[in-house]
Design an enzyme around this catalytic site. Structure first.
Site, PDB file in Angstrom:
ATOM      1  N   GLY A 176      29.425  -8.735 -53.715  1.00  0.00           N
ATOM      2  CA  GLY A 176      28.588  -8.394 -54.487  1.00  0.00           C
ATOM      3  C   GLY A 176      28.619  -9.457 -56.056  1.00  0.00           C
ATOM      4  O   GLY A 176      29.331  -9.564 -56.825  1.00  0.00           O
ATOM      5  N   ALA A 177      28.053 -10.537 -55.231  1.00  0.00           N
ATOM      6  CA  ALA A 177      28.100 -12.075 -55.924  1.00  0.00           C
ATOM      7  C   ALA A 177      27.215 -11.802 -56.635  1.00  0.00           C
ATOM      8  O   ALA A 177      26.850 -12.762 -57.914  1.00  0.00           O
ATOM      9  CB  ALA A 177      27.938 -12.826 -54.784  1.00  0.00           C
ATOM     10  N   ASP A 183      22.923  -4.420 -47.959  1.00  0.00           N
ATOM     11  CA  ASP A 183      23.623  -3.193 -47.809  1.00  0.00           C
ATOM     12  C   ASP A 183      24.777  -3.718 -46.970  1.00  0.00           C
ATOM     13  O   ASP A 183      25.026  -2.801 -46.279  1.00  0.00           O
ATOM     14  CB  ASP A 183      22.076  -1.581 -47.790  1.00  0.00           C
ATOM     15  CG  ASP A 183      22.597  -0.948 -47.425  1.00  0.00           C
ATOM     16  OD1 ASP A 183      23.881  -0.138 -48.770  1.00  0.00           O
ATOM     17  OD2 ASP A 183      22.264  -0.113 -47.698  1.00  0.00           O
ATOM     18  N   SER A 205      41.764  -2.939 -59.635  1.00  0.00           N
ATOM     19  CA  SER A 205      41.081  -2.232 -60.125  1.00  0.00           C
ATOM     20  C   SER A 205      42.300  -1.374 -60.552  1.00  0.00           C
ATOM     21  O   SER A 205      43.349  -1.060 -60.184  1.00  0.00           O
ATOM     22  CB  SER A 205      39.888  -1.382 -61.032  1.00  0.00           C
ATOM     23  OG  SER A 205      39.707  -0.299 -61.740  1.00  0.00           O
ATOM     24  N   TYR A 265      35.894   6.453 -57.233  1.00  0.00           N
ATOM     25  CA  TYR A 265      36.516   5.259 -57.696  1.00  0.00           C
ATOM     26  C   TYR A 265      37.334   4.365 -57.683  1.00  0.00           C
ATOM     27  O   TYR A 265      38.060   3.456 -56.816  1.00  0.00           O
ATOM     28  CB  TYR A 265      35.600   4.291 -59.757  1.00  0.00           C
ATOM     29  CG  TYR A 265      36.091   2.559 -59.394  1.00  0.00           C
ATOM     30  CD1 TYR A 265      34.845   1.340 -58.711  1.00  0.00           C
ATOM     31  CD2 TYR A 265      36.676   2.625 -60.288  1.00  0.00           C
ATOM     32  CE1 TYR A 265      35.515   0.879 -59.470  1.00  0.00           C
ATOM     33  CE2 TYR A 265      36.827   1.239 -60.672  1.00  0.00           C
ATOM     34  CZ  TYR A 265      36.447   0.323 -60.135  1.00  0.00           C
ATOM     35  OH  TYR A 265      37.024  -1.300 -60.680  1.00  0.00           O
ATOM     36  N   LYS A 274      39.929   1.251 -54.996  1.00  0.00           N
ATOM     37  CA  LYS A 274      40.530   0.802 -55.452  1.00  0.00           C
ATOM     38  C   LYS A 274      41.927   1.030 -55.122  1.00  0.00           C
ATOM     39  O   LYS A 274      42.791  -0.571 -54.727  1.00  0.00           O
ATOM     40  CB  LYS A 274      40.895   0.723 -56.643  1.00  0.00           C
ATOM     41  CG  LYS A 274      39.183  -0.153 -57.048  1.00  0.00           C
ATOM     42  CD  LYS A 274      39.388  -1.420 -56.656  1.00  0.00           C
ATOM     43  CE  LYS A 274      37.253  -1.290 -57.045  1.00  0.00           C
ATOM     44  NZ  LYS A 274      37.190  -2.823 -56.297  1.00  0.00           N
TER      45      LYS A 274
END
Length: 253
Positions: free
Chosen positions: A16-17, A66, A145, A158, A162
């Site tokens: 996810g850079a 992906d 998160s 989500y 997390k």
């Protein structure tokens, strides 16, 4: 910037850079002396990360991946290892965050979130850890998160992934510790990234954030990257299985 085929002393992979937090992490690790494999869907954001790394003369391999595809993850990590040398650090950062009321979430949406935010973390860690265990050295950081502490409306998919990232961190720290591999997590608070668009009015949400934080200012991407840098570096050599909240004092436990 492609690598030059020379083995470098330290090698890291960041997923996810192309996003703000992933880019900041890649830039910090590059400044720390790592060669980088930067993973994500190729596009303007990932290209910008690569350009900034190139400007700092950081050996970089751009990997269009992906993260729902296990084979693509394995190829990306293996090719980074072949080009730069053994991977010392993996940062599982990529995430998607559709905002949908729980009763309306289609299984296809849930499956995508689990694939990117949970299964990809598991598999990237598994592939990278094989080499780390063989060398009896390495560090993995999973990005969680603070939402998993208390739940957030319309983000059930989500939030659940997390929480899984933190649970995975603890399981891997326990199992891989005997091989000298450290595994930790960071749980970012409400950093001002494009993800905030799902919260509605920006000014109203900003006020909401500051009302909950002990520190009455917004955090910066570089501040999260600094904690990740610590966790993969030598100063954290006796730290494993931990989750550090980087949230300005929103969650305290």
């Amino acid at each position: 910037m492609a690598g030059d085929g020379v083995l470098h002393q330290r090698v890291a992979v960041v997923t996810g850079a192309g996003g703000a937090l992933g880019r900041a992490t890649a830039l910090r690790l590059g400044a720390d002396g790592f060669a980088l494999g930067v993973l994500g869907r190729k596009g303007a954001e990932l290209e910008e990360t690569a350009a900034q790394l190139e400007a700092l003369s950081v050996p970089t391999r751009i990997l269009d991946v992906d993260l729902r595809e296990a084979d693509a993850i394995e190829i990306a990590i293996t090719s980074t290892n072949e080009e730069f040398g053994p991977i010392e650090a993996l940062v599982n950062n990529a995430a998607i965050y559709p905002s949908t009321p729980f009763l309306d979430i289609p299984l296809s949406e849930y499956d995508d979130v689990v694939a990117v935010n949970q299964r990809a973390y598991f598999y990237a860690a598994q592939v990278a850890a094989r080499g780390m265990v063989a060398r009896r050295s390495g560090a993995i950081v999973n990005v969680g998160s603070i939402t998993w502490h208390g739940g957030w409306s319309n983000l059930a998919s989500y939030v659940s992934t997390k929480g899984a990232a933190v649970s995975l961190t603890r399981a891997l720290a326990r199992e891989l510790g005997e091989s000298g591999v450290r595994v930790n997590a960071v749980s970012p608070g409400a950093f001002p990234t494009k993800a905030e668009a799902i919260q509605g009015d920006a000014a109203e949400y900003g006020a909401h954030v500051l009302a909950h934080q002990a520190l009455k200012r917004r955090g910066t991407d570089a501040e999260l990257a600094a904690v990740i840098s610590f966790l993969v570096g030598p100063d954290a050599s006796f730290v494993t299985g931990q989750t550090i909240n980087v949230d300005g004092g929103w969650i305290m436990e």
